[in-house]
Design an enzyme around this catalytic site. Structure first.
Site, PDB file in Angstrom:
ATOM      1  N   GLU A  46       9.466  -8.066   4.657  1.00 28.92           N
ATOM      2  CA  GLU A  46       9.613  -8.294   6.101  1.00 28.92           C
ATOM      3  C   GLU A  46       9.186  -9.687   6.547  1.00 28.92           C
ATOM      4  O   GLU A  46       9.497 -10.096   7.657  1.00 28.92           O
ATOM      5  CB  GLU A  46       8.811  -7.228   6.879  1.00 28.92           C
ATOM      6  CG  GLU A  46       7.281  -7.309   6.765  1.00 28.92           C
ATOM      7  CD  GLU A  46       6.706  -6.632   5.527  1.00 28.92           C
ATOM      8  OE1 GLU A  46       7.462  -6.429   4.551  1.00 28.92           O
ATOM      9  OE2 GLU A  46       5.499  -6.313   5.512  1.00 28.92           O
ATOM     10  N   TYR A  75       0.837  -1.205   0.000  1.00 22.96           N
ATOM     11  CA  TYR A  75       0.000   0.000   0.000  1.00 22.96           C
ATOM     12  C   TYR A  75       0.876   1.260   0.000  1.00 22.96           C
ATOM     13  O   TYR A  75       0.591   2.233  -0.691  1.00 22.96           O
ATOM     14  CB  TYR A  75      -0.928   0.009   1.218  1.00 22.96           C
ATOM     15  CG  TYR A  75      -1.775   1.267   1.312  1.00 22.96           C
ATOM     16  CD1 TYR A  75      -3.013   1.331   0.684  1.00 22.96           C
ATOM     17  CD2 TYR A  75      -1.319   2.391   2.006  1.00 22.96           C
ATOM     18  CE1 TYR A  75      -3.773   2.489   0.742  1.00 22.96           C
ATOM     19  CE2 TYR A  75      -2.075   3.549   2.073  1.00 22.96           C
ATOM     20  CZ  TYR A  75      -3.310   3.593   1.446  1.00 22.96           C
ATOM     21  OH  TYR A  75      -4.062   4.727   1.501  1.00 22.96           O
TER      22      TYR A  75
END
Ligand code: XMP
Length: 518
Positions: free
Chosen positions: A177, A87
């Site tokens: 991540e 996003y």
């Protein structure tokens, strides 16, 4: 602060991704300090924070939505490197004049991308090689903003990563991540060290040095009182403070009679004998039992225990004279302001803590672990020389065994549970599982069942065994325990704990269940 551990800082703007906390942990693991703030943090606050780099997280929103979360556009013009993830990348694209479109095929889960370019973000990656990544998106970048170029792609995301090296702005459509992106750490490290120029200065050794100094400056010649629970957080808080101010730290340990087998004496031995700390034991077992008599409602139990703990603590602290500071083992996840961290259980159960005490007693708070994640607290505990059994201790609820003796709490029922629980822990430890699982414990149910022992019919209690795997207690799954370990637990409990004739294993996940039974 010069040469401090907080000099290399990364700001993470949270757009609500379930992975935001993971980004922060990855950055910290790379020994770079970072903080998570809400996406709409003001530009003044951002400048004040002086980050070496900014990471815009992913999030569940759609950039096309009317109420899509937006940050101040000026962050992209501060000259500070920015990495947008999912996003964050789409927002960056939209703000800078690129085009975001709907992906023809949504990508959720594993995907392969091709690295097109050896930009700094993909430094030491092989060009043209396929890379496995974790995707989770319905939109994609159709046209990069001016100054950018695509640096990775795949058929459903022609721009799987983009870069504007001149302005040091980067975006990735996937999640570096998560563990499912095998080379994700390499990408994050490239951002931190090559692009932002961070130095790996965030270590627990330097944290101790700096924090001891900060605590000494803050506390001066005053005294600090600290409530000990035997858990990791309060223990580490106390040992760190003891390092800073010695016996001007006064610990209060309230034995509420709801602790595990031998817990009270173990805590006292550790602090008194090993650390020679200033510790006051308040034996309040009788009082708690009296107050809990006849109470079966879980919320009521929690309220009584929380309230009584505060009253006892306050009384004891007052006896100690005028003390200016109260120490608490508050951790970073408790203070992050973003909504995505507050799991449902945070509000469903009223948690037992000393909230309200500092105002009531007119004390200032000292919270030396406020910036740390749980795994960092464990590392810190090791750095301070705490034994590993303690540092790796599983979480234990504030109201203790009261929420594991379902129904009415009596001394007899607590003793049954304590014995059964000690067996669960012992067997889990000897199977080498104690540190692998999140929590493992026994629960005493408020039902009796029929059994036979020898020629006798019995009508006795049931123990439920709960063992769960979890990363942060917000979600959890029941552990697939080896049958032989379950068998040993069950046999030992039924054979040696008087009053129990049946053991069951809890196979519920959270949600919809919770970890504790009350
Ligand atoms: P639940 O049962 O809500 O528990 O899934 C989530 C985690 O929190 C622990 N827990 C507590 N910890 N005070 C605490 O400090 C409490 O009142 C409390 N209640 C639950 C629980 O053991 C699990 O790790």
């Amino acid at each position: 602060m010069s040469n401090g551990i907080y000099e290399n800082k990364i700001l993470i703007l949270d757009f609500g991704s379930q992975y935001t906390q993971l980004i922060a942990r990855r950055v910290r693991e790379a020994q770079v300090y970072c903080e998570i703030h809400p996406f709409n943090l003001s530009i003044e606050k951002i400048k004040e924070f002086t980050p070496k780099g900014i990471i815009m997280s992913g999030g569940p929103a759609d950039v096309f939505a009317k109420d899509a979360p937006l940050s101040d556009n000026r962050i992209l013009g501060l000259g500070i490197p920015v990495l947008g993830i999912c996003y964050g990348m789409q927002l960056m694209t939209q703000v800078l004049g690129g085009v975001v479109g709907r992906a023809e095929t949504r990508e959720y889960g594993n995907a392969m991308i091709k690295i097109l370019d050896d930009s700094d973000l993909f430094h030491s990656f092989e060009k043209e090689r396929d890379e496995k990544v974790w995707m989770s998106h319905g939109n994609r970048i159709d046209k990069v903003p001016e100054g950018f170029r695509a640096i990775a792609s795949n058929p459903s995301s022609p721009v799987a990563a983009m870069a504007d090296p001149r302005r040091r702005l980067f975006g990735v459509q996937f999640h570096p991540e998560v563990a499912h992106t095998p080379n994700g750490l390499k990408i994050l490290n490239n951002f931190l060290f090559r692009i932002c120029g961070c130095k790996p200065s965030w270590t627990m050794e330097s944290f101790v040095k700096q924090t001891v100094k900060i605590l000494q400056d803050k506390i001066g010649d005053e005294r600090v009182v600290c409530g000990l629970s035997g858990g990791v957080d309060s223990t580490v808080t106390a040992v760190l403070l003891n390092r800073a101010i010695g016996d001007r730290l006064i610990c209060i340990f309230v034995d509420n009679g709801l602790l595990r087998k031998n817990e009270s004496s173990e805590v006292m031995d550790l602090f008194k004998d090993r650390y020679n700390m200033n510790i006051n034991l308040v034996d309040a077992a009788e009082l708690f039992l009296t107050r809990l008599k006849g109470v079966t409602d879980p919320e009521k139990k929690r309220k009584i225990i929380g309230h009584d703990f505060i009253t006892i603590f306050e009384k004891k602290a007052k006896e100690l004279g005028n003390i200016k500071f109260l120490a608490q083992g508050t951790l970073y996840p408790d203070v992050i302001e973003s909504v995505s961290f507050k799991g449902p259980s945070a509000t469903i159960k009223s948690h037992h803590n000393v909230g309200g005490l500092p105002e009531k007693m007119n004390m200032s708070l000292v919270e030396p672990l406020r910036e740390l994640f749980k795994d960092e607290v464990r590392l810190l505990g090791r750095e301070l020389g705490l034994p590993s059994e303690l540092v790796l201790r599983q979480p234990f609820p504030g109201p203790g065994l009261a929420v594991r003796v379902l129904g009415e709490i009596t001394k007899e029922r607590l003793d049954i549970l304590r014995e059964a629980d000690a067996i669960v822990i012992e067997e889990i430890r000897s199977a080498g599982l104690y540190e692998k699982v999140w929590q493992s414990f026994a629960v005493l149910l408020p039902v009796k069942t029929v059994g036979v022992m020898g020629d006798e019919r019995t009508y006795e209690n049931v123990i439920a065994v709960r063992v769960v795997d979890s990363l942060d207690a917000m979600t959890a799954d029941w552990t697939r325990m080896p049958y032989d370990v379950l068998e040993k637990i069950s046999n030992r409990i039924i054979n040696s704990v008087r009053g129990v004739n049946r053991v069951v294993y809890d196979i519920s996940s959270k949600p919809p269940s919770t970890i504790e039974w009350e």
